[in-house]
Structures are given as C-alpha cells and as structure tokens.
Design an enzyme around this catalytic site. Structure first.
Site, short mmCIF file in Angstrom:
data_model
loop_
_atom_site.label_atom_id
_atom_site.label_comp_id
_atom_site.label_asym_id
_atom_site.label_seq_id
_atom_site.Cartn_x
_atom_site.Cartn_y
_atom_site.Cartn_z
CB SER A 136 -22.69 124.39 64.68
OG SER A 136 -21.31 124.23 64.37
CE1 TYR A 148 -21.94 119.50 67.62
CE2 TYR A 148 -20.79 120.34 65.70
CZ TYR A 148 -21.41 120.56 66.90
OH TYR A 148 -21.53 121.85 67.39
#
Length: 227
Positions: A136, A148
């Site tokens: 990501s 996250y």
C-alpha cells in the site's frame, strides 16, 4: 502460456478484478476467500472450467493448505500466487482505534500473509513462478498512529526478505503498492481513487514478464487532480 494463479481475498475488490482480468487473458484461477456465496457467484461469472473457489480463512494454516491442495489437485502446478487478503482500520490512529481491529489487521495483513508465503514458496520454486503481495501507499509514507499503515510497512520489508530467501531459485516476488482504490474496503465511495481493475492490470503486467525479468516493487497511485 496459460498460468495457474492462486488469489487470496478474491471475492471482491482487487482480488475479484484480478481474477476477471486473468481469465480474460487466458489464465486459470483458484480463488480463496471467506465468503462462499461471493466466490460461487464469481466462478459462475468466469466459468467453472476457468475458475475454482475454495472457502478460505487466511489466518488458519489448515484452511490455506486446503486452498493450495485444491489448486495442485486440479492443475498439478501453481505459477503465481497473489497474496491479496487484507482488512483496514475502523478508526484513524492508535489512540482512537479499536484494539480488536488492531488484532484483526495484524492477524490478516501480517500473519495471514506469512502463511500464504510459507505455502507458496515451495510450489513457486518448482514452477519458477511469481509471488505477489498487496502492499500500500500507506507502507511508503508516515500516517500518524496508523496500525494499518504499520502492517503495510511490514509487507514492504517482508517482500525484501522473501526476495533474499528465493535468490537463485528463479522464483520472484513483487510487492504491489496501490494508492487509494475505490473498493468495498472503504465505507464510503472514493471516486478520486483508482479502480480495482487498475491494480488487476498491474498484476497481469508483472505476470506477463519473461522469467529473466524481476519487478521487486510496483507503485500504482491515482493521478493527482488537475489544479
């Protein structure tokens, strides 16, 4: 040549888009996810001769072993594994976050990923195939307090470690780092984001490369809005 591709997190979003594009390119896919209903619908769309569904919890080793066993039983080999399963944060930061959500993100985004890699490495050594990990943009920059984001920093480093482990085997590892993607991953639509098919095309680009070409990292970000 047609490839046999195992995809986790395959029932929606990037995983489902990758399955569609892979089948359109002439490959066969083995799809793992927790939602049997969504997987069954996707197989019906793609065709049972081209797609196979296996209900799978990536945080359970036996469950993932069943996914790989089914792929090998049906096809005798695996040419690529797309470790795509992941979940996001329910609140921003650490102070405002939910500890149960922390545990879930660590279990799926980190532990589940390592189980996929453990099962993928021996079969990809044999086929000299490709392991793709969904990273990501959140693993490329600092997001204040983001658990996250930290899980995706793990993916970034783990990809490097896996490449070192596979050095000299002919198998390759690619970490694909999407920017914001408009998927069910988010609670609200993200029209300014990428489409899941944008990432699917990136995956197929990696898989289309000859065995002499390794792509360690691919960043795929939305074009900034016009000023």
């Amino acid at each position: 040549m047609s490839k046999i591709i195992v995809i986790t997190g395959a029932s929606s979003g990037i995983g489902a888009a990758t399955a569609r594009r892979a089948v359109a390119a002439g490959h066969k896919v083995v799809l793992g996810a927790r939602s049997q209903a969504k997987l069954a619908a996707l197989v019906a769309e793609l065709g049972a001769d081209k797609a196979q569904a296996v209900a799978c919890d990536v945080t359970d080793l036996a469950s993932q072993q069943g996914l790989f066993d089914a792929a090998l039983a049906a096809h005798g080999r695996i040419d690529a594994v797309f470790a795509n399963a992941g979940i996001g944060a329910t609140a921003m930061g650490t102070e405002n976050g939910d500890p149960e959500n922390f545990r879930q993100m660590i279990d799926v985004n980190i532990y589940g990923l390592t189980l996929t890699a453990k099962l993928a490495l021996p079969v990809l050594r044999q086929s000299r195939g490709v392991l793709l990990l969904t990273g990501s943009l959140a693993g490329q920059e600092v997001l204040p307090g983001s658990v996250y984001g930290a899980t995706k920093w793990f993916v970034r480093g783990y990809g490097e470690n896996l490449r070192a482990e596979l050095k000299g085997t002919g198998a390759r590892v690619t970490v694909i780092n999407p920017g914001m993607v408009d998927t069910p991953f988010f609670d609200t639509p993200k029209p300014e984001g990428l489409r899941p098919d944008d990432i699917a095309r990136a995956v197929l680009y990696v898989l289309d490369q000859p065995a002499s070409v390794a792509i360690p990292v691919m960043n795929v970000y939305p074009t900034p809005p016009l000023a």
